[in-house]
Design a protein around this motif. Structure first.
Motif, PDB file in Angstrom:
ATOM      1  N   TYR A 204       1.185  49.610  -7.564  1.00  0.00           N
ATOM      2  CA  TYR A 204       1.011  48.912  -8.853  1.00  0.00           C
ATOM      3  C   TYR A 204       0.293  49.825  -9.856  1.00  0.00           C
ATOM      4  O   TYR A 204      -0.545  49.395 -10.624  1.00  0.00           O
TER       5      TYR A 204
ATOM      6  N   ASN B 177       0.669  53.483 -12.548  1.00  0.00           N
ATOM      7  CA  ASN B 177       1.244  53.755 -13.881  1.00  0.00           C
ATOM      8  C   ASN B 177       2.766  53.647 -13.908  1.00  0.00           C
ATOM      9  O   ASN B 177       3.345  53.126 -14.864  1.00  0.00           O
ATOM     10  N   MET B 178       3.423  54.142 -12.861  1.00  0.00           N
ATOM     11  CA  MET B 178       4.892  54.115 -12.863  1.00  0.00           C
ATOM     12  C   MET B 178       5.424  52.698 -12.659  1.00  0.00           C
ATOM     13  O   MET B 178       6.395  52.291 -13.316  1.00  0.00           O
TER      14      MET B 178
ATOM     15  N   ARG C  86      -1.925  47.249  -1.168  1.00  0.00           N
ATOM     16  CA  ARG C  86      -3.091  46.947  -0.333  1.00  0.00           C
ATOM     17  C   ARG C  86      -4.160  46.145  -1.066  1.00  0.00           C
ATOM     18  O   ARG C  86      -5.077  45.638  -0.438  1.00  0.00           O
TER      19      ARG C  86
ATOM     20  N   LYS D 276      -5.139  43.855  -7.620  1.00  0.00           N
ATOM     21  CA  LYS D 276      -4.443  44.801  -8.511  1.00  0.00           C
ATOM     22  C   LYS D 276      -2.972  44.421  -8.644  1.00  0.00           C
ATOM     23  O   LYS D 276      -2.388  44.520  -9.728  1.00  0.00           O
TER      24      LYS D 276
ATOM     25  N   THR E 279       3.821  54.281  -4.757  1.00  0.00           N
ATOM     26  CA  THR E 279       2.426  54.645  -4.485  1.00  0.00           C
ATOM     27  C   THR E 279       2.219  56.118  -4.833  1.00  0.00           C
ATOM     28  O   THR E 279       3.157  56.820  -5.233  1.00  0.00           O
ATOM     29  N   HIS E 280       0.998  56.598  -4.613  1.00  0.00           N
ATOM     30  CA  HIS E 280       0.771  58.041  -4.646  1.00  0.00           C
ATOM     31  C   HIS E 280       1.729  58.681  -3.636  1.00  0.00           C
ATOM     32  O   HIS E 280       2.024  58.090  -2.593  1.00  0.00           O
ATOM     33  N   ASN E 281       2.220  59.879  -3.945  1.00  0.00           N
ATOM     34  CA  ASN E 281       3.276  60.458  -3.091  1.00  0.00           C
ATOM     35  C   ASN E 281       2.822  60.666  -1.647  1.00  0.00           C
ATOM     36  O   ASN E 281       3.626  60.638  -0.734  1.00  0.00           O
TER      37      ASN E 281
ATOM     38  N   ASP F 230       2.595  55.567   4.645  1.00  0.00           N
ATOM     39  CA  ASP F 230       1.575  54.520   4.857  1.00  0.00           C
ATOM     40  C   ASP F 230       2.082  53.173   4.357  1.00  0.00           C
ATOM     41  O   ASP F 230       1.973  52.166   5.043  1.00  0.00           O
TER      42      ASP F 230
ATOM     43  N   GLN G 189       2.710  49.619   6.102  1.00  0.00           N
ATOM     44  CA  GLN G 189       2.053  48.382   5.640  1.00  0.00           C
ATOM     45  C   GLN G 189       3.087  47.288   5.356  1.00  0.00           C
ATOM     46  O   GLN G 189       2.813  46.093   5.497  1.00  0.00           O
TER      47      GLN G 189
ATOM     48  N   ILE H 295      10.637  57.426  -6.120  1.00  0.00           N
ATOM     49  CA  ILE H 295      10.315  57.980  -7.457  1.00  0.00           C
ATOM     50  C   ILE H 295       9.284  59.101  -7.345  1.00  0.00           C
ATOM     51  O   ILE H 295       8.781  59.587  -8.349  1.00  0.00           O
ATOM     52  N   ASN H 296       8.968  59.498  -6.111  1.00  0.00           N
ATOM     53  CA  ASN H 296       7.758  60.292  -5.864  1.00  0.00           C
ATOM     54  C   ASN H 296       7.974  61.788  -5.979  1.00  0.00           C
ATOM     55  O   ASN H 296       9.026  62.307  -5.602  1.00  0.00           O
ATOM     56  N   ASN H 297       6.933  62.452  -6.422  1.00  0.00           N
ATOM     57  CA  ASN H 297       6.953  63.909  -6.493  1.00  0.00           C
ATOM     58  C   ASN H 297       5.954  64.488  -5.497  1.00  0.00           C
ATOM     59  O   ASN H 297       4.744  64.409  -5.718  1.00  0.00           O
TER      60      ASN H 297
ATOM     61  N   GLN I   7       7.589  61.547 -17.344  1.00  0.00           N
ATOM     62  CA  GLN I   7       6.258  60.998 -17.164  1.00  0.00           C
ATOM     63  C   GLN I   7       6.226  59.501 -17.480  1.00  0.00           C
ATOM     64  O   GLN I   7       7.107  58.989 -18.193  1.00  0.00           O
ATOM     65  N   ALA I   8       5.234  58.804 -16.947  1.00  0.00           N
ATOM     66  CA  ALA I   8       5.160  57.342 -17.119  1.00  0.00           C
ATOM     67  C   ALA I   8       5.187  56.935 -18.594  1.00  0.00           C
ATOM     68  O   ALA I   8       5.771  55.902 -18.952  1.00  0.00           O
TER      69      ALA I   8
HETATM   70  N1  LIG Z   1       2.636  59.107 -13.366  1.00  0.00           N
HETATM   71  C1  LIG Z   1       3.771  59.700 -13.713  1.00  0.00           C
HETATM   72  O1  LIG Z   1       3.960  60.078 -14.891  1.00  0.00           O
HETATM   73  C2  LIG Z   1       4.873  59.906 -12.717  1.00  0.00           C
HETATM   74  C3  LIG Z   1       6.134  60.307 -13.166  1.00  0.00           C
HETATM   75  C4  LIG Z   1       7.182  60.460 -12.248  1.00  0.00           C
HETATM   76  C5  LIG Z   1       6.939  60.227 -10.899  1.00  0.00           C
HETATM   77  N2  LIG Z   1       5.692  59.865 -10.496  1.00  0.00           N
HETATM   78  C6  LIG Z   1       5.464  59.605  -9.063  1.00  0.00           C
HETATM   79  O2  LIG Z   1       5.332  58.202  -8.931  1.00  0.00           O
HETATM   80  C7  LIG Z   1       4.404  57.896  -7.882  1.00  0.00           C
HETATM   81  C8  LIG Z   1       3.388  56.905  -8.440  1.00  0.00           C
HETATM   82  O3  LIG Z   1       2.686  57.542  -9.501  1.00  0.00           O
HETATM   83  P1  LIG Z   1       1.680  56.714 -10.426  1.00  0.00           P
HETATM   84  O4  LIG Z   1       1.294  57.601 -11.558  1.00  0.00           O
HETATM   85  O5  LIG Z   1       2.246  55.371 -10.693  1.00  0.00           O
HETATM   86  O6  LIG Z   1       0.435  56.587  -9.437  1.00  0.00           O
HETATM   87  P2  LIG Z   1      -0.966  55.887  -9.720  1.00  0.00           P
HETATM   88  O7  LIG Z   1      -1.013  55.249 -11.044  1.00  0.00           O
HETATM   89  O8  LIG Z   1      -2.021  56.891  -9.357  1.00  0.00           O
HETATM   90  O9  LIG Z   1      -0.965  54.717  -8.612  1.00  0.00           O
HETATM   91  C9  LIG Z   1      -0.996  55.064  -7.269  1.00  0.00           C
HETATM   92  C10 LIG Z   1      -0.639  53.858  -6.432  1.00  0.00           C
HETATM   93  O10 LIG Z   1      -0.632  54.253  -5.052  1.00  0.00           O
HETATM   94  C11 LIG Z   1      -1.388  53.307  -4.312  1.00  0.00           C
HETATM   95  N3  LIG Z   1      -1.875  53.944  -3.096  1.00  0.00           N
HETATM   96  C12 LIG Z   1      -2.479  55.155  -2.970  1.00  0.00           C
HETATM   97  N4  LIG Z   1      -2.756  55.389  -1.668  1.00  0.00           N
HETATM   98  C13 LIG Z   1      -2.303  54.310  -0.970  1.00  0.00           C
HETATM   99  C14 LIG Z   1      -2.257  53.976   0.404  1.00  0.00           C
HETATM  100  N5  LIG Z   1      -2.741  54.791   1.353  1.00  0.00           N
HETATM  101  N6  LIG Z   1      -1.696  52.794   0.764  1.00  0.00           N
HETATM  102  C15 LIG Z   1      -1.197  51.951  -0.163  1.00  0.00           C
HETATM  103  N7  LIG Z   1      -1.201  52.217  -1.494  1.00  0.00           N
HETATM  104  C16 LIG Z   1      -1.747  53.392  -1.879  1.00  0.00           C
HETATM  105  C17 LIG Z   1      -2.472  52.890  -5.276  1.00  0.00           C
HETATM  106  O11 LIG Z   1      -3.088  51.724  -4.848  1.00  0.00           O
HETATM  107  P3  LIG Z   1      -4.714  51.570  -5.013  1.00  0.00           P
HETATM  108  O12 LIG Z   1      -4.964  51.406  -6.481  1.00  0.00           O
HETATM  109  O13 LIG Z   1      -5.014  50.376  -4.203  1.00  0.00           O
HETATM  110  O14 LIG Z   1      -5.327  52.856  -4.506  1.00  0.00           O
HETATM  111  C18 LIG Z   1      -1.632  52.706  -6.542  1.00  0.00           C
HETATM  112  O15 LIG Z   1      -0.912  51.490  -6.508  1.00  0.00           O
HETATM  113  C19 LIG Z   1       3.791  59.218  -7.421  1.00  0.00           C
HETATM  114  O16 LIG Z   1       4.331  59.606  -6.201  1.00  0.00           O
HETATM  115  C20 LIG Z   1       4.199  60.222  -8.501  1.00  0.00           C
HETATM  116  O17 LIG Z   1       4.481  61.492  -7.961  1.00  0.00           O
HETATM  117  C21 LIG Z   1       4.653  59.683 -11.358  1.00  0.00           C
END
Ligand SMILES: NC(=O)c1ccc[n+]([C@@H]2O[C@H](COP(=O)([O-])OP(=O)(O)OC[C@H]3O[C@@H](n4cnc5c(N)ncnc54)[C@H](OP(=O)(O)O)[C@@H]3O)[C@@H](O)[C@H]2O)c1
Length: 213
Positions: free
Chosen positions: A8, A10-11, A30, A34, A63-65, A70, A74, A89-91, A129-130
């Motif tokens: 939940y 940024n993406m 988890r 949130k 989630t984080h890549n 994990d 879950q 969608i992960n990098n 990017q998001a």
């Molecule tokens: N941001 C971008 O611009 C962008 C663009 C393209 C692709 N992506 C990819 O998209 C994915 C998500 O990016 P984001 O920017 O949306 O990430 P983000 O805002 O940092 O959010 C990370 C998410 O991962 C969850 N998470 C982390 N560790 C976890 C675990 N062990 N078990 C369950 N949940 C976990 C977090 O939950 P908690 O809050 O509970 O920790 C949160 O919901 C990444 O893989 C990234 O490479 C991102």
């Protein structure tokens, strides 16, 4: 479609801002709080990762890549994804070296497909990017963003629809054997972003006006 986000961040927030207008969305992870906060923002449901996986015809791994496997556990493991379209969608890119963290020469997407043999898997939305995904207007110079994606046969049509429903133009690059290249291009994009480049200017593919897809 019934679209479930595992994660939940940024993406999930950016993509849900588009898809919640047309589809039923659900956020799981988890933290129930949130997940509920994003559901309140976009008008969807929320719950655990397992509840999200059960809800979705389409599941977005958001989630984080490093947490992808994990969150799959879950959600209930491979059985919870049988028959579903799973969008990666992960990098898997280090933000210290700006290199892929994959060490076996195969993409994260292929590893996900191996772990989820009953699912249809694609890779999409990783190249911009998001902030780009949350833009109301997905055109530049009046021409829509072109979104390259990879997919197995069972995931291609749904993924193309998801891209179209953001306001962008889908471009199927091939099967998931091409996902490694998408991850590598994302490393270049991320390096530029971390160097201060504007997200609106980095590697956003636009077709010439006289060559629509
Ligand atoms: N941001 C971008 O611009 C962008 C663009 C393209 C692709 N992506 C990819 O998209 C994915 C998500 O990016 P984001 O920017 O949306 O990430 P983000 O805002 O940092 O959010 C990370 C998410 O991962 C969850 N998470 C982390 N560790 C976890 C675990 N062990 N078990 C369950 N949940 C976990 C977090 O939950 P908690 O809050 O509970 O920790 C949160 O919901 C990444 O893989 C990234 O490479 C991102």
């Amino acid at each position: 479609m019934k679209i479930a986000f595992l994660g939940y961040g940024n993406m999930a927030d950016a993509l849900a801002s588009k898809w919640s207008r047309k589809h039923d969305v659900f956020f799981g992870g988890r933290s129930a709080e949130k997940a509920a906060a994003l559901a309140a923002k976009h008008g969807g449901g929320s719950g655990s990762a397992a509840e999200a996986a059960a809800f979705g015809d389409v599941i977005i791994l958001a989630t984080h890549n490093t947490a992808v496997f994990d969150i799959i556990e879950q959600a209930g493991g491979a059985a919870a994804f049988t028959g579903k379209v799973v969008v990666d969608i992960n990098n898997p890119i280090s933000t210290e070296t700006f290199l892929t963290t994959r060490t076996d020469g195969r993409s994260l997407t292929e590893a996900i497909a191996d772990a989820l043999p009953g699912a249809h898997v694609s890779k999409a939305f990783n190249m911009s990017q998001a902030r780009v995904w949350s833009r109301e207007d997905m055109t530049w110079d009046g021409r829509p963003l072109v979104v390259g994606f990879t997919a197995d046969d069972g995931a291609a049509e749904v993924t193309a629809t998801l891209v179209s429903d953001t306001g962008a133009q889908p471009l199927l690059l091939g099967g998931n054997e091409f996902a490694y290249q998408l991850e590598a291009i994302a490393a270049v994009v991320i390096k530029q972003l971390f160097s201060g480049a504007d997200a609106m200017t980095v590697m956003n593919l636009i077709n010439p006006a006289d060559k629509p897809i």
